[in-house]
Design an enzyme around this catalytic site. Structure first.
Site, mmCIF file in Angstrom:
data_model
loop_
_atom_site.group_PDB
_atom_site.id
_atom_site.type_symbol
_atom_site.label_atom_id
_atom_site.label_comp_id
_atom_site.label_asym_id
_atom_site.label_seq_id
_atom_site.Cartn_x
_atom_site.Cartn_y
_atom_site.Cartn_z
ATOM 1 N N GLU A 51 -7.092 -8.982 -115.000
ATOM 2 C CA GLU A 51 -6.410 -8.887 -113.701
ATOM 3 C C GLU A 51 -4.934 -9.263 -113.801
ATOM 4 O O GLU A 51 -4.103 -8.779 -113.020
ATOM 5 C CB GLU A 51 -7.117 -9.754 -112.652
ATOM 6 C CG GLU A 51 -8.515 -9.276 -112.262
ATOM 7 C CD GLU A 51 -9.621 -9.746 -113.204
ATOM 8 O OE1 GLU A 51 -9.299 -10.340 -114.271
ATOM 9 O OE2 GLU A 51 -10.809 -9.525 -112.892
ATOM 10 N N PHE A 113 -21.257 -20.168 -105.456
ATOM 11 C CA PHE A 113 -20.936 -19.520 -106.735
ATOM 12 C C PHE A 113 -19.571 -18.808 -106.658
ATOM 13 O O PHE A 113 -19.332 -18.035 -105.727
ATOM 14 C CB PHE A 113 -22.053 -18.502 -107.011
ATOM 15 C CG PHE A 113 -21.837 -17.634 -108.223
ATOM 16 C CD1 PHE A 113 -21.774 -18.184 -109.503
ATOM 17 C CD2 PHE A 113 -21.714 -16.256 -108.090
ATOM 18 C CE1 PHE A 113 -21.590 -17.373 -110.607
ATOM 19 C CE2 PHE A 113 -21.523 -15.437 -109.190
ATOM 20 C CZ PHE A 113 -21.460 -16.002 -110.451
ATOM 21 N N GLN A 114 -18.681 -19.103 -107.566
ATOM 22 C CA GLN A 114 -17.348 -18.491 -107.687
ATOM 23 C C GLN A 114 -16.408 -18.814 -106.520
ATOM 24 O O GLN A 114 -15.376 -18.177 -106.352
ATOM 25 C CB GLN A 114 -17.440 -16.962 -107.837
ATOM 26 C CG GLN A 114 -18.133 -16.523 -109.111
ATOM 27 C CD GLN A 114 -18.084 -15.033 -109.341
ATOM 28 O OE1 GLN A 114 -18.170 -14.252 -108.397
ATOM 29 N NE2 GLN A 114 -17.954 -14.617 -110.594
ATOM 30 N N VAL A 383 8.845 -11.923 -123.157
ATOM 31 C CA VAL A 383 9.587 -13.193 -123.168
ATOM 32 C C VAL A 383 9.434 -13.780 -124.566
ATOM 33 O O VAL A 383 8.363 -13.758 -125.152
ATOM 34 C CB VAL A 383 9.029 -14.136 -122.079
ATOM 35 C CG1 VAL A 383 9.477 -15.570 -122.300
ATOM 36 C CG2 VAL A 383 9.466 -13.636 -120.711
ATOM 37 N N PHE A 468 10.738 -18.074 -130.531
ATOM 38 C CA PHE A 468 11.701 -18.532 -129.528
ATOM 39 C C PHE A 468 11.529 -20.037 -129.284
ATOM 40 O O PHE A 468 12.498 -20.784 -129.186
ATOM 41 C CB PHE A 468 11.503 -17.760 -128.220
ATOM 42 C CG PHE A 468 12.625 -17.929 -127.245
ATOM 43 C CD1 PHE A 468 13.783 -17.182 -127.368
ATOM 44 C CD2 PHE A 468 12.542 -18.844 -126.202
ATOM 45 C CE1 PHE A 468 14.835 -17.339 -126.470
ATOM 46 C CE2 PHE A 468 13.583 -19.004 -125.308
ATOM 47 C CZ PHE A 468 14.730 -18.250 -125.433
HETATM 48 C C1 LIG Z 1 13.809 -16.220 -122.529
HETATM 49 C C2 LIG Z 1 14.799 -15.841 -121.476
HETATM 50 C C3 LIG Z 1 16.140 -16.106 -121.654
HETATM 51 C C4 LIG Z 1 17.082 -15.696 -120.699
HETATM 52 N N1 LIG Z 1 18.420 -15.890 -120.933
HETATM 53 C C5 LIG Z 1 19.321 -15.325 -120.095
HETATM 54 C C6 LIG Z 1 20.709 -15.357 -120.377
HETATM 55 O O1 LIG Z 1 21.155 -15.894 -121.380
HETATM 56 N N2 LIG Z 1 21.551 -14.732 -119.514
HETATM 57 C C7 LIG Z 1 21.102 -14.094 -118.380
HETATM 58 O O2 LIG Z 1 21.892 -13.506 -117.637
HETATM 59 N N3 LIG Z 1 19.803 -14.092 -118.070
HETATM 60 C C8 LIG Z 1 18.912 -14.674 -118.908
HETATM 61 N N4 LIG Z 1 17.581 -14.608 -118.613
HETATM 62 C C9 LIG Z 1 17.189 -14.015 -117.334
HETATM 63 C C10 LIG Z 1 17.395 -15.024 -116.201
HETATM 64 O O3 LIG Z 1 16.369 -15.980 -116.224
HETATM 65 C C11 LIG Z 1 17.433 -14.316 -114.837
HETATM 66 O O4 LIG Z 1 16.279 -13.549 -114.701
HETATM 67 C C12 LIG Z 1 18.623 -13.380 -114.687
HETATM 68 O O5 LIG Z 1 19.813 -13.979 -115.100
HETATM 69 C C13 LIG Z 1 18.735 -12.986 -113.224
HETATM 70 O O6 LIG Z 1 19.416 -11.784 -113.149
HETATM 71 P P1 LIG Z 1 20.000 -11.254 -111.772
HETATM 72 O O7 LIG Z 1 20.854 -12.286 -111.170
HETATM 73 O O8 LIG Z 1 20.575 -9.940 -112.083
HETATM 74 O O9 LIG Z 1 18.686 -10.936 -110.907
HETATM 75 P P2 LIG Z 1 17.903 -11.715 -109.768
HETATM 76 O O10 LIG Z 1 17.560 -13.097 -110.182
HETATM 77 O O11 LIG Z 1 16.793 -10.834 -109.387
HETATM 78 O O12 LIG Z 1 18.932 -11.820 -108.561
HETATM 79 C C14 LIG Z 1 19.276 -10.722 -107.774
HETATM 80 C C15 LIG Z 1 20.012 -11.203 -106.528
HETATM 81 O O13 LIG Z 1 20.486 -10.061 -105.828
HETATM 82 C C16 LIG Z 1 20.172 -10.186 -104.447
HETATM 83 N N5 LIG Z 1 20.045 -8.829 -103.929
HETATM 84 C C17 LIG Z 1 18.992 -7.985 -104.023
HETATM 85 N N6 LIG Z 1 19.295 -6.805 -103.470
HETATM 86 C C18 LIG Z 1 20.572 -6.886 -103.020
HETATM 87 C C19 LIG Z 1 21.453 -5.972 -102.396
HETATM 88 N N7 LIG Z 1 21.082 -4.726 -102.094
HETATM 89 N N8 LIG Z 1 22.705 -6.387 -102.089
HETATM 90 C C20 LIG Z 1 23.104 -7.662 -102.372
HETATM 91 N N9 LIG Z 1 22.299 -8.565 -102.965
HETATM 92 C C21 LIG Z 1 21.048 -8.183 -103.312
HETATM 93 C C22 LIG Z 1 18.898 -10.996 -104.409
HETATM 94 O O14 LIG Z 1 18.740 -11.635 -103.166
HETATM 95 C C23 LIG Z 1 19.132 -11.986 -105.573
HETATM 96 O O15 LIG Z 1 19.807 -13.138 -105.134
HETATM 97 C C24 LIG Z 1 16.643 -15.041 -119.535
HETATM 98 C C25 LIG Z 1 15.274 -14.824 -119.339
HETATM 99 C C26 LIG Z 1 14.365 -15.191 -120.292
HETATM 100 C C27 LIG Z 1 12.925 -14.888 -120.066
HETATM 101 C C1 LIG Z 2 2.428 -17.820 -120.614
HETATM 102 C C2 LIG Z 2 3.473 -18.561 -121.391
HETATM 103 N N1 LIG Z 2 3.100 -19.496 -122.295
HETATM 104 C C3 LIG Z 2 4.032 -20.152 -123.029
HETATM 105 C C4 LIG Z 2 5.363 -19.899 -122.838
HETATM 106 C C5 LIG Z 2 6.429 -20.619 -123.665
HETATM 107 N N2 LIG Z 2 7.048 -19.647 -124.597
HETATM 108 C C6 LIG Z 2 8.192 -18.995 -124.323
HETATM 109 S S1 LIG Z 2 8.637 -17.917 -125.493
HETATM 110 C C7 LIG Z 2 7.296 -18.286 -126.426
HETATM 111 C C8 LIG Z 2 7.089 -17.645 -127.766
HETATM 112 C C9 LIG Z 2 6.803 -16.203 -127.683
HETATM 113 O O1 LIG Z 2 6.300 -15.811 -128.917
HETATM 114 P P1 LIG Z 2 6.238 -14.310 -129.378
HETATM 115 O O2 LIG Z 2 5.680 -13.465 -128.308
HETATM 116 O O3 LIG Z 2 5.574 -14.268 -130.685
HETATM 117 O O4 LIG Z 2 7.774 -13.926 -129.497
HETATM 118 P P2 LIG Z 2 8.846 -14.531 -130.549
HETATM 119 O O5 LIG Z 2 9.693 -15.476 -129.776
HETATM 120 O O6 LIG Z 2 8.105 -15.158 -131.672
HETATM 121 O O7 LIG Z 2 9.597 -13.335 -130.993
HETATM 122 C C10 LIG Z 2 6.505 -19.267 -125.803
HETATM 123 C C11 LIG Z 2 5.268 -19.863 -126.378
HETATM 124 C C12 LIG Z 2 5.709 -18.943 -121.860
HETATM 125 N N3 LIG Z 2 6.976 -18.647 -121.580
HETATM 126 N N4 LIG Z 2 4.747 -18.268 -121.181
#
Ligand SMILES: Cc1cc2nc3c(=O)[nH]c(=O)nc-3n(C[C@H](O)[C@H](O)[C@H](O)COP(=O)(O)OP(=O)(O)OC[C@H]3O[C@@H](n4cnc5c(N)ncnc54)[C@H](O)[C@@H]3O)c2cc1C
Ligand SMILES: Cc1ncc(C[n+]2csc(CCOP(=O)(O)OP(=O)(O)O)c2C)c(N)n1
Length: 575
Positions: A51, A113-114, A383, A468
Site C-alpha cells: 500500500e 481484529f485489525q 532519497v 548517504f
Molecule cells: C537527501 C536530500 C537532500 C536535499 N538537499 C537539498 C539541497 O541541497 N538543496 C535544495 O534545494 N533542496 C534539497 N533537498 C530538497 C529539499 O528538502 C526541498 O524539498 C526543496 O528544497 C524544496 O523545493 P521547493 O522550494 O522548490 O518546493 P516546495 O517545498 O514544494 O515549495 C514550493 C512553494 O511554492 C508555493 N507555491 C505553490 N504553488 C505556487 C504558485 N502557483 N505561486 C506561488 N507560490 C506557489 C508553495 O506554497 C510552497 O511554499 C534535498 C532533499 C533530499 C531528500
Molecule cells: C524510510 C527511510 N529510512 C531511513 C532513512 C534514512 N536514510 C536516508 S538516505 C539513506 C540511505 C539510502 O541508501 P541507498 O538507497 O542505498 O542509497 P545510497 O545513499 O547508498 O546511494 C537512509 C538510510 C530515510 N530517509 N527513509
C-alpha cells in the site's frame, strides 16, 4: 431498478471528479469498492504489492497531472501501510484522496481484529480526514474530501467501514458538477507598486525560485532579465526553472553548487518566489528578503522576511513586470554566472569513466543516463545519493519531469513513483535512479512492473551501502556503522521477476547497457556497480563539517581502517 450501494456512489463520484484509477491492495473491508470498480468501466483498479507503493504512485500521478489521484487500503494494517506514502504527498502538497477501509461499524471501539482508528492515524498527514458511518453522509463528505484535496493541494482521507460501503445509498448521484476552479491570486495594486519601487531601487538582487514557479517560466526569465539577477533554484523547482535559463546559477544547499550558494550569500536583496527551501543556514543573514507565495502561512517560515506577498507566481509577476525599470548594471550577474560555469565544469569533470576502471563513478552513470534518456523522460530518484546525482547531472528541458521524495525525504520512493508515472503516462519513458537500499525496501513492487506491464527502466546505483547516511556519519565525525549492504545480484533477481536484467561493472559497459534497457519494450533493470565512497562535498564546508571529516579520518586510522581513508583520498583528492 436496484438501488445503488454506497460503494457504487463512491465510484461514480470519483469518476465524476475525473479520477481514472485507484491504486491499492484488495482486502475484505474493501470488497464493496473493488467489486463496484470491477462492474464499471470508468475507473481502473491498479493492483500493487504494497500500500505504501499505492500512496507514492498516487502522489506521483497527482504531481505530474495536477489532478486528483486516489489510493486505497483495507482495514487496519492495509491502510496503515499507506501512511508513509501519504506523508510524502502531504509534504509535497499534491492532491491525493486515500480511502481507508474500516472494520465493521458495529465493532468499532471493541478492540476487534485489525482495529485501528484511521481518522486519528491519518490526521497528521492530511488536511481532511473523516469517518463515514451513515449512508446519508455520501456523497457529500466524499465531495468535501475531494474539494479539500484539490483546493488545499493536499491529502484527504475517508475512513469507510466495509459494511457501510455495502449498504444501499440514500442519494443516487454526485452533487457537484463544476470544473476545478483556477483562480488568479495577486497582491493588491498598492503592494505591487511598493514591490516595484523596492526592486527599482535595489542592486545585487538574487532570485530563489521553487516549485511554485511552475507555469511561469517566461515571467521568471523576464524578471531576471529586468533585474539583471541570477536565479538560484530549490530542488523541487529544478524541473520548472533550470531549462532555457541564461540566469541559472544552480542550486544551493548541501547538494548545491558553490555558485548557487554564493549568489544567495552575496546578494543585497533576495527575492524568494514559490519556494519553501528548508535549510536556514543557507539563507543570507544581512540581505533584505522579499517573499512571494500563494499561501500566506509560508511567508517567513524559513528565514526572516522583510516584505511578504501573497500571490501566484504568474499573476504576480505579470502585474509587477510592467512597473519595473530595466536594470543595466550586470556586474553582479556576470560574476555569478562565471562562478556557475566554474562549478559546472568541476562537476562535469567528476562525471567521467575510464574504460575498464572499476568501480564506476556514479556521476558518470547519471551523466550517461541524462544523455541517453528521451527528451520527455520522466525520472524519479531515490532519497540517498541518487538525489544528488539527479540534482547535478539530469538536465531538465521543460518537457522532462523529475519526481523525488524531496520534502518528506523517504527512502524507497523512486520505484513506486515510477509506477504512478508510467500508469498515468503510458507513452512516456519512465526511468528511476534507485539506491540499492531504496530499491530493496519496496522491492516487491518490481513484480508490479511485470503484472501491470509497465515498461519502467530501473537504474540501480549499487554501492553496497547506505552511502548517504555513511557520508552524514563521516561529516558528523562518527565512525560509520550499520550501513553495509550485502546485496544480491539485482540483475538476476530482475530476470527472475520477468524484467530484462543487466549489469554494468566497468564504465565502458554503462552506455551499452543503459541504451539496451531504454530500447527494451518491457520493464528493465540495470545495476551499475558504483564507487561507495564518492565524497559529495557541500558547496561550502563549515569548520564543523571539516572537523568532522578529520575526526573520521583519525578514528578510522585508530580503529585500523586506514585502507578506507586511503581509498577516499584516491577517489576524491586525486581528481
Ligand atoms: C537527501 C536530500 C537532500 C536535499 N538537499 C537539498 C539541497 O541541497 N538543496 C535544495 O534545494 N533542496 C534539497 N533537498 C530538497 C529539499 O528538502 C526541498 O524539498 C526543496 O528544497 C524544496 O523545493 P521547493 O522550494 O522548490 O518546493 P516546495 O517545498 O514544494 O515549495 C514550493 C512553494 O511554492 C508555493 N507555491 C505553490 N504553488 C505556487 C504558485 N502557483 N505561486 C506561488 N507560490 C506557489 C508553495 O506554497 C510552497 O511554499 C534535498 C532533499 C533530499 C531528500
Ligand atoms: C524510510 C527511510 N529510512 C531511513 C532513512 C534514512 N536514510 C536516508 S538516505 C539513506 C540511505 C539510502 O541508501 P541507498 O538507497 O542505498 O542509497 P545510497 O545513499 O547508498 O546511494 C537512509 C538510510 C530515510 N530517509 N527513509
Amino acid at each position: 431498478m436496484a438501488k445503488k450501494k454506497i460503494a457504487d456512489l463512491l465510484v461514480d463520484t470519483l469518476a465524476g471528479a475525473g479520477v481514472e484509477r485507484v491504486y491499492g491492495v484488495a482486502g475484505d473491508s474493501l470488497n464493496g469498492i473493488t467489486d463496484s470498480i470491477r462492474r464499471q468501466e470508468q475507473i481502473r483498479w491498479i493492483h500493487v504489492r504494497h500500500e505504501e507503493t499505492a500512496a507514492f504512485a498516487a502522489g506521483a500521478e497527482a504531481h505530474l497531472t495536477g489532478r486528483l489521484a486516489v489510493c486505497a487500503g483495507s482495514c487496519g494494517p492495509g491502510n496503515l501501510h499507506l501512511i508513509n506514502g501519504l506523508y510524502d504527498c502531504h509534504h509535497s502538497r499534491v492532491p491525493v484522496l486515500a480511502i481507508a477501509a474500516q472494520i465493521p461499524s458495529h465493532e468499532i471501539g471493541s478492540g476487534y481484529f485489525q482495529e485501528t482508528h484511521p481518522e486519528h492515524l491519518f490526521a497528521q498527514c492530511s488536511d481532511y480526514c473523516e469517518l463515514i458511518s451513515q449512508t446519508e453522509q455520501v456523497p457529500r463528505l466524499l465531495e468535501i474530501a475531494i474539494q479539500s484535496a484539490l483546493s488545499r493541494r493536499g491529502v484527504s482521507v475517508i475512513a469507510l467501514p466495509g459494511d457501510v460501503a455495502l449498504r444501499d445509498a440514500v442519494e443516487q448521484v454526485p452533487r457537484l458538477h463544476f470544473p476545478e476552479p483556477k483562480p488568479s491570486v495577486c497582491p493588491s495594486d498598492d503592494e505591487i507598486a511598493a514591490l516595484a519601487k523596492m526592486l527599482n531601487e535595489s542592486k545585487k538582487i538574487t532570485i530563489l525560485g521553487g516549485a511554485g514557479c511552475a507555469g511561469a517560466h517566461t515571467e521568471l526569465i523576464e524578471l531576471a532579465s529586468k533585474l539583471k539577477a541570477p536565479i538560484v533554484h530549490a530542488m523541487r523547482g529544478k524541473e520548472f526553472i533550470e531549462y532555457d535559463n541564461p540566469f541559472d546559477v544552480g542550486m544551493t544547499g548541501l547538494l548545491g553548487f558553490s555558485s548557487g550558494y554564493q549568489a544567495m550569500m552575496n546578494c543585497d536583496v533576495l527575492v524568494m518566489i514559490g519556494t519553501d527551501f528548508p535549510y536556514q543556514q543557507f539563507f543570507p543573514k544581512d540581505a533584505t528578503t522579499i517573499q512571494i507565495d500563494i499561501r500566506g502561512e509560508q511567508l517567513g517560515r524559513r528565514t526572516k522576511v522583510n516584505h511578504g506577498f501573497v500571490g501566484d507566481t504568474k499573476t504576480t509577476l505579470r502585474a509587477l513586470l510592467p512597473k519595473l525599470d530595466q536594470h543595466n548594471d550586470d556586474k553582479y550577474l556576470k560574476s555569478s554566472l562565471e562562478l556557475y560555469q566554474k562549478a559546472r565544469k568541476g562537476l562535469d569533470e567528476l562525471a567521467t569513466g575510464e574504460p575498464g576502471r572499476k568501480p564506476i563513478h556514479p556521476q558518470y552513470a547519471a551523466r550517461v543516463l541524462d544523455e541517453l534518456a528521451a527528451t520527455d523522460a520522466i525520472f524519479s530518484c531515490d532519497v540517498g545519493t541518487p538525489t544528488i546525482w539527479a540534482a547535478r547531472y539530469l538536465k531538465m528541458n521543460g518537457k522532462r519531469r523529475l519526481l523525488g521524495s524531496f520534502n518528506h525525504g523517504s527512502m524507497a520512493n523512486a520505484l513506486p513513483q515510477a509506477i504512478g508515472a508510467q500508469v498515468s503516462h503510458p507513452g512516456r519513458q519512465v526511468v528511476t535512479l534507485s539506491g540499492d537500499g531504496g530499491l530493496a525496501m519496496l522491492m516487491g513492487d518490481l513484480l508490479s512492473l511485470r503484472q501491470l506491464q509497465l515498461p519502467v527502466k530501473v537504474i540501480v546505483f549499487k554501492n553496497d551501502a547506505l552511502a548517504f547516511v555513511e557520508l552524514e556519519m563521516k561529516a558528523a565525525g562518527i565512525l560509520d556503522f550499520a550501513t553495509d549492504l550485502d546485496n544480491p545480484d539485482f540483475a538476476k533477481m530482475a530476470e527472475a521477476a520477468g524484467l530484462l536484467g543487466l549489469t554494468a561493472e566497468t564504465p565502458d559497459q554503462v552506455r551499452p547497457m543503459i541504451t539496451q534497457a531504454l530500447k527494451h519494450e518491457g520493464p528493465a533493470l540495470v545495476e551499475v556497480v558504483v564507487d561507495r565512497q564518492e565524497l559529495v562535498m557541500p558547496p561550502t564546508i563549515s569548520l564543523e563539517q571539516m572537523a568532522g571529516f578529520s575526526l573520521f579520518m583519525l578514528k578510522a586510522v585508530l580503529s585500523g581502517r586506514g585502507d578506507e581513508v586511503i581509498d577516499l583520498a584516491k577517489i576524491n583528492l586525486s581528481r
